[in-house]
Design a protein around this motif. Sequence first.
Motif, PDB file in Angstrom:
ATOM      1  N   GLN B  52       0.837  -1.210   0.000  1.00  0.00           N
ATOM      2  CA  GLN B  52       0.000   0.000   0.000  1.00  0.00           C
ATOM      3  C   GLN B  52       0.868   1.254   0.000  1.00  0.00           C
ATOM      4  O   GLN B  52       0.585   2.218  -0.723  1.00  0.00           O
ATOM      5  CB  GLN B  52      -0.936  -0.027   1.223  1.00  0.00           C
ATOM      6  N   LEU B  53       1.931   1.234   0.797  1.00  0.00           N
ATOM      7  CA  LEU B  53       2.823   2.398   0.853  1.00  0.00           C
ATOM      8  C   LEU B  53       3.592   2.556  -0.458  1.00  0.00           C
ATOM      9  O   LEU B  53       3.749   3.672  -0.962  1.00  0.00           O
ATOM     10  CB  LEU B  53       3.794   2.246   2.028  1.00  0.00           C
ATOM     11  N   ASP B  54       4.022   1.446  -1.016  1.00  0.00           N
ATOM     12  CA  ASP B  54       4.762   1.498  -2.283  1.00  0.00           C
ATOM     13  C   ASP B  54       3.914   2.119  -3.389  1.00  0.00           C
ATOM     14  O   ASP B  54       4.441   2.741  -4.316  1.00  0.00           O
ATOM     15  CB  ASP B  54       5.198   0.094  -2.712  1.00  0.00           C
ATOM     16  N   ALA B  55       2.590   1.925  -3.285  1.00  0.00           N
ATOM     17  CA  ALA B  55       1.688   2.460  -4.314  1.00  0.00           C
ATOM     18  C   ALA B  55       1.379   3.939  -4.102  1.00  0.00           C
ATOM     19  O   ALA B  55       0.713   4.555  -4.933  1.00  0.00           O
ATOM     20  CB  ALA B  55       0.394   1.657  -4.340  1.00  0.00           C
ATOM     21  N   GLY B  56       1.825   4.495  -2.964  1.00  0.00           N
ATOM     22  CA  GLY B  56       1.611   5.928  -2.763  1.00  0.00           C
ATOM     23  C   GLY B  56       0.916   6.317  -1.476  1.00  0.00           C
ATOM     24  O   GLY B  56       0.741   7.510  -1.207  1.00  0.00           O
ATOM     25  N   ALA B  57       0.496   5.347  -0.675  1.00  0.00           N
ATOM     26  CA  ALA B  57      -0.144   5.683   0.606  1.00  0.00           C
ATOM     27  C   ALA B  57       0.860   6.403   1.497  1.00  0.00           C
ATOM     28  O   ALA B  57       2.061   6.150   1.428  1.00  0.00           O
ATOM     29  CB  ALA B  57      -0.657   4.422   1.282  1.00  0.00           C
ATOM     30  N   GLN B  58       0.333   7.315   2.341  1.00  0.00           N
ATOM     31  CA  GLN B  58       1.194   8.079   3.247  1.00  0.00           C
ATOM     32  C   GLN B  58       0.692   7.895   4.666  1.00  0.00           C
ATOM     33  O   GLN B  58      -0.348   8.406   5.053  1.00  0.00           O
ATOM     34  CB  GLN B  58       1.152   9.558   2.882  1.00  0.00           C
ATOM     35  N   GLY B  59       1.463   7.151   5.467  1.00  0.00           N
ATOM     36  CA  GLY B  59       1.054   6.900   6.842  1.00  0.00           C
ATOM     37  C   GLY B  59      -0.024   5.836   6.895  1.00  0.00           C
ATOM     38  O   GLY B  59      -0.544   5.384   5.877  1.00  0.00           O
ATOM     39  N   ILE B  60      -0.346   5.427   8.126  1.00  0.00           N
ATOM     40  CA  ILE B  60      -1.350   4.375   8.312  1.00  0.00           C
ATOM     41  C   ILE B  60      -2.328   4.745   9.418  1.00  0.00           C
ATOM     42  O   ILE B  60      -2.076   5.627  10.242  1.00  0.00           O
ATOM     43  CB  ILE B  60      -0.703   3.002   8.651  1.00  0.00           C
ATOM     44  N   THR B  61      -3.452   4.058   9.415  1.00  0.00           N
ATOM     45  CA  THR B  61      -4.458   4.131  10.470  1.00  0.00           C
ATOM     46  C   THR B  61      -4.431   2.798  11.204  1.00  0.00           C
ATOM     47  O   THR B  61      -4.349   1.751  10.555  1.00  0.00           O
ATOM     48  CB  THR B  61      -5.860   4.316   9.854  1.00  0.00           C
ATOM     49  N   VAL B  62      -4.524   2.838  12.545  1.00  0.00           N
ATOM     50  CA  VAL B  62      -4.557   1.585  13.315  1.00  0.00           C
ATOM     51  C   VAL B  62      -5.772   1.586  14.240  1.00  0.00           C
ATOM     52  O   VAL B  62      -6.313   2.639  14.594  1.00  0.00           O
ATOM     53  CB  VAL B  62      -3.271   1.378  14.157  1.00  0.00           C
ATOM     54  N   SER B  63      -6.174   0.363  14.635  1.00  0.00           N
ATOM     55  CA  SER B  63      -7.314   0.219  15.541  1.00  0.00           C
ATOM     56  C   SER B  63      -6.888  -0.211  16.931  1.00  0.00           C
ATOM     57  O   SER B  63      -7.717  -0.292  17.839  1.00  0.00           O
ATOM     58  CB  SER B  63      -8.315  -0.785  14.978  1.00  0.00           C
ATOM     59  N   VAL B  80      -2.115   7.156  12.902  1.00  0.00           N
ATOM     60  CA  VAL B  80      -3.231   7.628  13.725  1.00  0.00           C
ATOM     61  C   VAL B  80      -3.955   6.425  14.322  1.00  0.00           C
ATOM     62  O   VAL B  80      -4.281   5.464  13.625  1.00  0.00           O
ATOM     63  CB  VAL B  80      -4.203   8.545  12.945  1.00  0.00           C
ATOM     64  N   TYR B  81      -4.126   6.480  15.643  1.00  0.00           N
ATOM     65  CA  TYR B  81      -4.865   5.440  16.377  1.00  0.00           C
ATOM     66  C   TYR B  81      -6.307   5.919  16.433  1.00  0.00           C
ATOM     67  O   TYR B  81      -6.658   6.815  17.213  1.00  0.00           O
ATOM     68  CB  TYR B  81      -4.251   5.270  17.768  1.00  0.00           C
ATOM     69  N   ALA B  82      -7.160   5.305  15.576  1.00  0.00           N
ATOM     70  CA  ALA B  82      -8.478   5.885  15.283  1.00  0.00           C
ATOM     71  C   ALA B  82      -9.591   5.388  16.191  1.00  0.00           C
ATOM     72  O   ALA B  82     -10.756   5.358  15.788  1.00  0.00           O
ATOM     73  CB  ALA B  82      -8.818   5.620  13.817  1.00  0.00           C
ATOM     74  N   VAL B  83      -9.254   4.993  17.404  1.00  0.00           N
ATOM     75  CA  VAL B  83     -10.251   4.605  18.409  1.00  0.00           C
ATOM     76  C   VAL B  83     -10.074   5.556  19.583  1.00  0.00           C
ATOM     77  O   VAL B  83      -8.940   5.833  19.988  1.00  0.00           O
ATOM     78  CB  VAL B  83     -10.034   3.141  18.854  1.00  0.00           C
ATOM     79  N   ALA B  84     -11.192   6.054  20.136  1.00  0.00           N
ATOM     80  CA  ALA B  84     -11.099   7.054  21.213  1.00  0.00           C
ATOM     81  C   ALA B  84     -10.183   6.541  22.321  1.00  0.00           C
ATOM     82  O   ALA B  84     -10.255   5.394  22.745  1.00  0.00           O
ATOM     83  CB  ALA B  84     -12.491   7.372  21.751  1.00  0.00           C
ATOM     84  N   ARG B  99       9.727   7.077  21.522  1.00  0.00           N
ATOM     85  CA  ARG B  99      10.639   6.275  20.691  1.00  0.00           C
ATOM     86  C   ARG B  99      10.702   6.849  19.280  1.00  0.00           C
ATOM     87  O   ARG B  99      11.409   6.308  18.425  1.00  0.00           O
ATOM     88  CB  ARG B  99      10.204   4.819  20.682  1.00  0.00           C
ATOM     89  N   GLY B 100       9.945   7.909  19.013  1.00  0.00           N
ATOM     90  CA  GLY B 100      10.050   8.570  17.714  1.00  0.00           C
ATOM     91  C   GLY B 100       8.854   8.381  16.811  1.00  0.00           C
ATOM     92  O   GLY B 100       8.841   8.864  15.674  1.00  0.00           O
ATOM     93  N   CYS B 101       7.842   7.689  17.293  1.00  0.00           N
ATOM     94  CA  CYS B 101       6.643   7.463  16.480  1.00  0.00           C
ATOM     95  C   CYS B 101       5.770   8.722  16.500  1.00  0.00           C
ATOM     96  O   CYS B 101       5.467   9.249  17.567  1.00  0.00           O
ATOM     97  CB  CYS B 101       5.869   6.274  17.045  1.00  0.00           C
ATOM     98  N   ASP B 102       5.379   9.183  15.321  1.00  0.00           N
ATOM     99  CA  ASP B 102       4.498  10.353  15.214  1.00  0.00           C
ATOM    100  C   ASP B 102       3.047   9.870  15.353  1.00  0.00           C
ATOM    101  O   ASP B 102       2.266   9.892  14.411  1.00  0.00           O
ATOM    102  CB  ASP B 102       4.740  11.036  13.864  1.00  0.00           C
ATOM    103  N   LEU B 103       2.714   9.455  16.574  1.00  0.00           N
ATOM    104  CA  LEU B 103       1.405   8.853  16.839  1.00  0.00           C
ATOM    105  C   LEU B 103       0.380   9.924  17.170  1.00  0.00           C
ATOM    106  O   LEU B 103       0.602  10.752  18.064  1.00  0.00           O
ATOM    107  CB  LEU B 103       1.518   7.879  18.025  1.00  0.00           C
TER     108      LEU B 103
END
Lengths: 376, 376
Positions: B52-63, B80-84, B99-103
Motif C-alpha cells: 500500500q505504501l509502495d503504491a503511494g499511501a502516506q502513513g497508516i491508520t490503526v485500531s 493515527v490510532y483511530a479509536v477514542a 521512541r520517535g513514532c508520530d502517533l
Amino acid sequence: MNLASLNTPAAIVDLDAMTRNIQRMQARMNALGVKFRPHVKTTKCNQVVQAQLDAGAQGITVSTLKEAEQFFAAGIGDIVYAVAMAPNKLEQAMTLRRRGCDLKIVTDSVSSARAIVAFGNAHAESFEVWIEVDVDGHRSGIAPDDDLLLDVGRVLHEGGMKLGGVLAHAGSSYDYNTAADLERIAEQERAGCVHAAQRLRAAGLPCDTVSIGSTPTALAARHLEGVTEVRAGVYVFFDLVMHNVGVCALDDIALSVLTTVIGHQENKGWAIVDAGWMAMSRDRGTQRQQQDFGYGLVCTEDGVPVDGYVMSAANQEHGIVSCIGEPDTAIAARFPVGTRLRILPNHACATGAQHPEYHALSRDGAVSTWPRFYGW
Amino acid sequence: MNLASLNTPAAIVDLDAMTRNIQRMQARMNALGVKFRPHVKTTKCNQVVQAQLDAGAQGITVSTLKEAEQFFAAGIGDIVYAVAMAPNKLEQAMTLRRRGCDLKIVTDSVSSARAIVAFGNAHAESFEVWIEVDVDGHRSGIAPDDDLLLDVGRVLHEGGMKLGGVLAHAGSSYDYNTAADLERIAEQERAGCVHAAQRLRAAGLPCDTVSIGSTPTALAARHLEGVTEVRAGVYVFFDLVMHNVGVCALDDIALSVLTTVIGHQENKGWAIVDAGWMAMSRDRGTQRQQQDFGYGLVCTEDGVPVDGYVMSAANQEHGIVSCIGEPDTAIAARFPVGTRLRILPNHACATGAQHPEYHALSRDGAVSTWPRFYGW
C-alpha cells in the motif's frame, strides 16, 4: 499482577468457577461410570487441560491436528481427532503416531475409509479409526440403521486398519432449554451410538469404544449404559448460550472480557467500550434463544452482572454497551470514561479464540497469564 | 510452494486482485487530491501494508496500539490510532511517541480530553489529538454542530496538547447499495467533517487535518473539497459485503479460504468441509443484505465461483456446503471427498483475523507465506 494492571481488552478466566465446572462434570462422569475425554478445542490452553486431567479426565478430544501436535508435545498421548479425516492430512496423522502418539482418527464414508486403507497399507501404518455416527441429523456421521455403517466398517477392518469404535455428538442439544428435552436428546445420543456399536459387533466387526457427548447431553443423561466414554468441551468455561440452554448459572461462566469505557453517546444511552467483535468474536449464539444478550452481558470489573445492560452492537474494536429497553441517558454517569467492565460471552470457544492468552484470576485477586494457541 | 502443497484450511491472498485493488484506490485518491492513509486493521500484515505504501499511501491508520507498535517497528512513523483514547492507554501511547513514532490519538469527550491533558502535562508530553466527528449517528464522535466540539477543542488546545484535526468515519455507508446513496453518504461524511473543522477554526482553534473515510465512501465521493486525507481498510481485499454494497466485483475479492471436502450427507445435499467458523469467522454480514451468502461463496480451487453454492452453516471446524434452493443430491459426485475448494468471505477483516498467516498466491501459482499478528 492483578486485574487493575491488565491492558484492555483482555480475556479473564475466573479460576474458582472453572474449578467448580471441572469438578461438576468429572463427578457426574464418575457417577455414570464412564471415562471422560474433554474436548480441548474450547481453550487450546495447557494449563486448563492439565486441570481437567488432574481432576480425572483420561485423554483428550481435538478438532485440529495442530491441537493434537501441541498437546502431544505437552505429554498427552491418548487423543481422538473428532473431525472426519481428509486424505491430505493422513501423513501428518501418521507422523504423530510414529512419534508415539496414540492418535485415533474418524471417518463416515466409504470413500474416506478407502483413502485411509490405501495410505495405511502403502506406509505399513495400521491407523485406529472410529466411525462417526449421526444421532440427530445435525452435521456429519452415518445414521445408526444405515447399512453404510457396516460398509465403512468392513472397508476399514478388512483393509487392515484397527476399527476402534463409534463416535457421536448430539449438536442439536444446543437447541433445547428444558430438562425433559435435554434428557430426551441425551438418551437419543446414547441409544443411537450404542445401537451402531451393536450392529457392527453383530456383523462380526470389532467396536470397543462407544464415545458420545456434548456439554448439554453430558449434564442431562440419566444413565449411559453401553457407553464407554463421554466428550464435552465448553462446560469448562460455560457461556451465555449454555446459560440459556439451562445447564449453568450466570456465575458459573468462567470466561469474560475485561474492557474500558472510552466514550458515550448520551442521548442514545450508549457507552462505547474498547472491546468490539475482535475481542468478543462475531458469535451471536443467543440471538435465536429465549434471551438475546447481544454480544455479551455486562458485569462490573468484579464480575457482578449489571442487570439489563448488554453489548448491543460491536464493530472491530468498539463495543456499544446499552440498557435493554429504554435508553439510559444517564449512562455517562453510571459508566464514566475509564470505567472497567467485564463482558460475559455468548460462546466461550469463539471468544477465547480471539485472544493470544487468558488471564487466570484467583480468588485472592492474583492474575496469571496462560498462553493459548490458534491456527492449523 | 503452491496451492496444492498447502494444509487446509488456509487463508489465500490473490496477489493480482490485491494489486488491482490497491492501484484503484490510490489512483482515485490521487485524482481527488488527498493523502491516502490505509487502515491496517484489515490485514495486520507487513507485506500488504508495504504494498500500500509502495503504491503511494502516506502513513497508516490503526485500531489498536499493538498495531501501532508492530508497524512502527517495521519502520512506519506516521500513525493515527483511530479509536477514542482510554486513559489507561496513555502511557503506552507516550512510550511510542518518545521512541520517535508520530502517533496521533483521538477523543470525542471532555472527560477523555481532560485525562489526556492531565497525563500529558504530568509527563511533559504534548500529545497530538484529533477530535472524532459523528457524521451519521453510526457509533462514536461529536456531531458537527454540537458545541461539545468546541469544548473538547478548547480543553485540548488550552491544556497544551496539539489539536491536530478532525476525523470521521461514515460506517453507515455499509448499509447502502446504490451509487446514488453511496454518493450521498460520501458527501455527508465530507461536508460534516469539513464543517466541524471550519467551526473549530472559526473559534480560533487549530485544525490542520480533515480525515474521513470508509471503503464505500472513498470509492463513491465525487469531490473532497476541504478534506486533507482519506482512510479505508477493507478495499485492499474486498469481500462479499462490499460486493453487495456494490463497490467491487466478485473477482476483485482477494481473500479466500482454501478448504478440503471431508464428507457428505447426500440426501440433504451437503458436502462437509474442513473450514468452519474458526476459519471463516462468525461474521454473517451478508445476512441482512440483498444477497445472503451464508458463511461464504464457494469457488473451485482455482478461484472460480461455483454458481449457487455457499457455505450454508458452520461449526467450529466443519462447514456445510450446499446449493441455494433445491438440495443437490448429487453433491458427492460434484465435490468428492478430498476436493479442494476456496470460499470467499463475508468480511475480510474478520476472516483474516482467524489466521496466523496469509498465503499470497501469484499469477504463476507460486505461494509465499505472509505472517499476520493478532491480540492487543
